[in-house]
Scaffold this active site. Structure first.
Site, PDB file in Angstrom:
ATOM      1  N   TYR A 123       0.823  -1.200   0.000  1.00 10.64           N
ATOM      2  CA  TYR A 123       0.000   0.000   0.000  1.00 10.64           C
ATOM      3  C   TYR A 123       0.862   1.257   0.000  1.00 10.64           C
ATOM      4  CZ  TYR A 123      -3.525  -3.380   1.535  1.00 10.64           C
ATOM      5  OH  TYR A 123      -4.342  -4.468   1.637  1.00 10.64           O
ATOM      6  N   SER A 124       0.292   2.326  -0.543  1.00  9.32           N
ATOM      7  CA  SER A 124       0.898   3.646  -0.484  1.00  9.32           C
ATOM      8  C   SER A 124       2.346   3.624  -0.984  1.00  9.32           C
ATOM      9  CB  SER A 124       0.805   4.176   0.952  1.00  9.32           C
ATOM     10  OG  SER A 124       1.011   5.566   0.990  1.00  9.32           O
ATOM     11  N   ALA A 125       3.324   3.999  -0.156  1.00  8.21           N
ATOM     12  CA  ALA A 125       4.721   4.029  -0.585  1.00  8.21           C
ATOM     13  C   ALA A 125       5.193   2.647  -1.035  1.00  8.21           C
ATOM     14  CB  ALA A 125       5.604   4.540   0.549  1.00  8.21           C
TER      15      ALA A 125
END
Length: 340
Positions: A123-125
């Site tokens: 997720y995300s980064a």
């Protein structure tokens, strides 16, 4: 992605590190430790992501962008490595450093194959890193996404007042005191922080659009949501559904197949060279093309060449026994020799 580093370790917390999140995260770094497939470098990207390596990263279940970069660089230089596999299980992490790492991975695809597996979360980064690989795989239950940026401000001025504590801040520069946790956030501070979040979000969206070959509108429409299994493939954030172990086993099978093909090619090459040698020794190079076209084996070629050599030898002996007479006498001699 978080704008500020999400975790700080206090000295008094050292004795509690083994109880972090009621588990022993240090063992997570031993995940799949027994798997070392030939030709694959497995880069393990677990836990919260930070820019720099720190003393307690492994204990706190954290991974730094610096460490990931070093491991990938080492794998790129290793001639025995054919593929780099990013084994990712992370909720994301710090903004600082992630864009540089993602660009490095994206550019490194030209040197070696780089594959990412959400095992179980990216997720995300962490997805910024995964999307930079040539292919992204998920399992039926693992997830990708959260393409967004978040920042938070803690206003503990009310708590300070209850504790009888009052902070006095002396500063120069009208914006120096922005985001002070001991004072309420001003409208100017909020506006400034929102602009930075928006700027980083635009960078994030453009990064994923480039990496995945999708439109910016398509990425923006995900609204930083989480997508699992087949749904992740359906919207274009992943390329297929598999598990870490399935991928490794399939690679092993392909490696065996490629080895078999290479061995077959080498055997074929040796046979052709041997056929060429036999034809040249027999002084019949014109037979090389014929034998190769017909797929003749070395043994078959040897047998044919021996028969042709025997026939030639017999004719030579016959002709050498015939005296150099007139043309008519020569024909009679040849006829008689064939009857005898």
């Amino acid at each position: 992605m978080w704008i500020n580093k999400p975790i700080m370790v206090e000295r008094r917390s050292f004795e509690l590190l083994s109880l972090y999140n009621s588990k022993q995260p240090i063992f997570k770094n031993l995940k799949h430790f027994h798997i070392n497939p030939k030709g694959i470098a497995i880069i393990r990207i677990y836990g919260v992501l930070t820019k720099k390596t720190e003393a307690f990263d492994h204990i706190l279940d954290m991974t730094s962008y610096e460490n990931i970069h070093e491991e990938i660089e080492s794998a790129l230089e290793d001639k025995s490595i054919e593929m780099i596999l990013l084994d990712i299980d992370s909720p994301g992490g710090e903004v600082n450093g992630v864009f540089d790492l993602a660009d490095f991975i994206y550019e490194s695809r030209a040197k070696k194959r780089i594959i990412a597996i959400a095992n179980d979360d990216a997720y995300s980064a962490a997805y910024a890193i995964a999307s930079s690989a040539e292919k992204v795989f998920v399992s039926r239950t693992s997830g990708v996404g959260s393409i967004g940026v978040i920042a938070s401000h803690i206003d503990q001025s009310g708590f300070d007042k209850k504790q009888g504590i009052k902070y006095t801040t002396v500063f120069a520069g009208s914006r120096k005191n922005d985001l002070n946790p001991h004072e309420p956030m001003t409208s100017e501070s909020l506006e400034s922080l929102q602009k930075e979040v928006d700027r980083l979000y635009e960078m994030f969206v453009q990064l994923i659009a480039r990496n995945r070959g999708l439109s910016i509108e398509k990425i923006r429409s995900t609204e930083a949501g989480l997508y699992f299994g087949e749904k992740a493939v359906e919207i274009g954030l992943a390329d297929g559904v598999t598990t870490f172990f399935e991928f490794i086993n399939n690679h092993k099978s392909r490696s065996v197949s490629m080895t078999t093909i290479e061995e077959g090619y080498e055997n074929c090459r040796r046979e052709i060279l041997e056929i060429i040698r036999l034809c040249n020794i027999s002084k019949m190079p014109e037979k090389i093309g014929e034998f190769i076209e017909q797929g003749v084996s070395v043994e078959q070629a040897r047998e044919v060449l021996m028969e042709l050599l025997a026939e030639r030898t017999k004719k030579t002996e016959i002709l050498s026994a015939i005296p150099q007479n007139s043309g008519g006498d020569l024909m009679i001699q040849v006829a008689r020799s064939r009857r005898s």
